[in-house]
Design a protein around this motif. Structure first.
Motif, PDB file in Angstrom:
ATOM      1  N   LEU A  91      13.556   6.126  10.996  1.00  0.00           N
ATOM      2  CA  LEU A  91      12.171   6.592  11.068  1.00  0.00           C
ATOM      3  C   LEU A  91      11.919   7.679  10.026  1.00  0.00           C
ATOM      4  O   LEU A  91      10.934   7.642   9.292  1.00  0.00           O
ATOM      5  CB  LEU A  91      11.871   7.121  12.473  1.00  0.00           C
ATOM      6  CG  LEU A  91      10.482   7.705  12.690  1.00  0.00           C
ATOM      7  CD1 LEU A  91       9.429   6.608  12.632  1.00  0.00           C
ATOM      8  CD2 LEU A  91      10.431   8.427  14.024  1.00  0.00           C
ATOM      9  N   GLY A  92      12.841   8.651   9.940  1.00  0.00           N
ATOM     10  CA  GLY A  92      12.704   9.724   8.954  1.00  0.00           C
ATOM     11  C   GLY A  92      12.778   9.212   7.523  1.00  0.00           C
ATOM     12  O   GLY A  92      11.996   9.633   6.665  1.00  0.00           O
TER      13      GLY A  92
ATOM     14  N   GLY B  47       9.561   7.338   6.650  1.00  0.00           N
ATOM     15  CA  GLY B  47       8.482   8.319   6.483  1.00  0.00           C
ATOM     16  C   GLY B  47       8.603   9.075   5.174  1.00  0.00           C
ATOM     17  O   GLY B  47       7.603   9.313   4.479  1.00  0.00           O
ATOM     18  N   PHE B  48       9.827   9.458   4.812  1.00  0.00           N
ATOM     19  CA  PHE B  48      10.070  10.195   3.573  1.00  0.00           C
ATOM     20  C   PHE B  48       9.656   9.363   2.361  1.00  0.00           C
ATOM     21  O   PHE B  48       8.974   9.856   1.461  1.00  0.00           O
ATOM     22  CB  PHE B  48      11.542  10.591   3.495  1.00  0.00           C
ATOM     23  CG  PHE B  48      11.908  11.375   2.279  1.00  0.00           C
ATOM     24  CD1 PHE B  48      11.321  12.601   2.002  1.00  0.00           C
ATOM     25  CD2 PHE B  48      12.880  10.899   1.409  1.00  0.00           C
ATOM     26  CE1 PHE B  48      11.673  13.333   0.869  1.00  0.00           C
ATOM     27  CE2 PHE B  48      13.241  11.627   0.280  1.00  0.00           C
ATOM     28  CZ  PHE B  48      12.636  12.843   0.013  1.00  0.00           C
TER      29      PHE B  48
ATOM     30  N   LEU C 120       0.396   9.543   4.725  1.00  0.00           N
ATOM     31  CA  LEU C 120       0.962  10.395   5.773  1.00  0.00           C
ATOM     32  C   LEU C 120       0.452  11.826   5.709  1.00  0.00           C
ATOM     33  O   LEU C 120       0.519  12.553   6.692  1.00  0.00           O
ATOM     34  CB  LEU C 120       2.496  10.390   5.700  1.00  0.00           C
ATOM     35  CG  LEU C 120       3.171   9.076   6.074  1.00  0.00           C
ATOM     36  CD1 LEU C 120       4.686   9.210   5.984  1.00  0.00           C
ATOM     37  CD2 LEU C 120       2.756   8.610   7.456  1.00  0.00           C
TER      38      LEU C 120
ATOM     39  N   PRO D  50       4.559  15.979   5.078  1.00  0.00           N
ATOM     40  CA  PRO D  50       5.294  14.831   5.624  1.00  0.00           C
ATOM     41  C   PRO D  50       6.652  14.593   4.958  1.00  0.00           C
ATOM     42  O   PRO D  50       7.554  14.059   5.603  1.00  0.00           O
ATOM     43  CB  PRO D  50       4.346  13.654   5.406  1.00  0.00           C
ATOM     44  CG  PRO D  50       3.493  14.062   4.256  1.00  0.00           C
ATOM     45  CD  PRO D  50       3.335  15.551   4.406  1.00  0.00           C
ATOM     46  N   GLN D  51       6.810  14.997   3.696  1.00  0.00           N
ATOM     47  CA  GLN D  51       8.127  14.842   3.071  1.00  0.00           C
ATOM     48  C   GLN D  51       9.153  15.706   3.796  1.00  0.00           C
ATOM     49  O   GLN D  51      10.227  15.225   4.165  1.00  0.00           O
ATOM     50  CB  GLN D  51       8.079  15.242   1.599  1.00  0.00           C
ATOM     51  CG  GLN D  51       7.342  14.279   0.714  1.00  0.00           C
ATOM     52  CD  GLN D  51       7.351  14.737  -0.727  1.00  0.00           C
ATOM     53  OE1 GLN D  51       8.388  15.119  -1.254  1.00  0.00           O
ATOM     54  NE2 GLN D  51       6.195  14.712  -1.369  1.00  0.00           N
TER      55      GLN D  51
ATOM     56  N   SER E 240       9.682  14.433   7.423  1.00  0.00           N
ATOM     57  CA  SER E 240      10.428  13.168   7.472  1.00  0.00           C
ATOM     58  C   SER E 240      11.895  13.344   7.122  1.00  0.00           C
ATOM     59  O   SER E 240      12.766  12.782   7.782  1.00  0.00           O
ATOM     60  CB  SER E 240       9.784  12.142   6.534  1.00  0.00           C
ATOM     61  OG  SER E 240       8.493  11.837   6.950  1.00  0.00           O
TER      62      SER E 240
ATOM     63  N   ILE F 202      13.624  14.908  10.007  1.00  0.00           N
ATOM     64  CA  ILE F 202      13.869  13.923  11.064  1.00  0.00           C
ATOM     65  C   ILE F 202      15.082  13.066  10.710  1.00  0.00           C
ATOM     66  O   ILE F 202      15.949  12.812  11.552  1.00  0.00           O
ATOM     67  CB  ILE F 202      12.605  13.059  11.298  1.00  0.00           C
ATOM     68  CG1 ILE F 202      11.519  13.908  11.962  1.00  0.00           C
ATOM     69  CG2 ILE F 202      12.923  11.817  12.128  1.00  0.00           C
ATOM     70  CD1 ILE F 202      10.150  13.249  12.003  1.00  0.00           C
ATOM     71  N   ALA F 203      15.175  12.628   9.457  1.00  0.00           N
ATOM     72  CA  ALA F 203      16.324  11.823   9.022  1.00  0.00           C
ATOM     73  C   ALA F 203      17.624  12.614   9.184  1.00  0.00           C
ATOM     74  O   ALA F 203      18.623  12.091   9.687  1.00  0.00           O
ATOM     75  CB  ALA F 203      16.144  11.372   7.579  1.00  0.00           C
TER      76      ALA F 203
END
Length: 186
Positions: free
Chosen positions: A89-90, A93-94, A114, A121-122, A125, A128-129
């Motif tokens: 997901l991360g 998104g990245f 995003l 968002p970078q 994301s 999150i990754a």
């Protein structure tokens, strides 16, 4: 999950996920126009004190990279599956956020894609990754270190917003008023 993972050199360690993420990032950058690449890495809006904070966050992240690179993935476990889902997901998104950034004219703030849901968002994301990697290797220490890195990165984000406000003026101020810094309400 364990607090301190057993460190060992191995093929099925967390380094694989780091290489996949930065490999995809590198491939994306190949297709960036020079001006978008320069804009991505522009640090001219940072003050000296912010640069020192940035260095300390980089050191923390490097230590995290070493720990993750030497920690085996918990393949077949529930934490591995959860971690890989969060990581994916991360990563997606990245890459989407990078593409949104790349396709925005240089004289305007990035507000499409995003960036309609998060001003950063970078950063969100990739964080999150990285959290997904910490879960996939089953390490509370890696997970907690990344949380500390995210707190440190918050200062960098505040500095970046200051620089964007100076560069883009009222259009960025209006954007700040409409869009949350990270996501939804935060």
């Amino acid at each position: 999950m364990e607090l301190i993972p057993a460190l060992e050199i191995g093929f099925l360690n967390g380094w694989i996920l780091i290489v996949l993420l930065f490999g995809a990032y590198g491939i994306m950058l190949i297709f960036f126009p020079k001006n978008a690449f320069d804009r991505l890495y522009d640090r001219s809006g940072q003050r000296k004190r912010q640069g020192i904070r940035h260095v300390s966050v980089v050191i923390l992240v490097l230590l995290w990279f070493i720990m993750v690179s030497l920690t085996p993935l918990k393949i077949g476990s529930v934490v591995f599956i959860i971690g890989i889902l969060i990581y994916t997901l991360g990563l997606i998104g990245f890459l989407i956020a990078l593409n949104n950034f790349k396709n925005t004219p240089m004289d305007r703030p990035v507000i499409r894609g995003l960036y309609r849901f998060s001003r950063h968002p970078q950063q969100l994301s990739i964080s999150i990754a990285f959290l997904g990697i910490g879960i996939a290797i089953g390490s509370w220490l890696a997970f907690s270190t990344m949380i500390l890195g995210m707190i440190g990165a918050h200062k960098k984000i505040l500095a970046e917003e200051e620089a964007c406000l100076e560069l883009y003026g009222e259009s960025y101020q209006k954007y700040k008023e409409r869009i949350p810094r990270y996501f939804l309400f935060f």
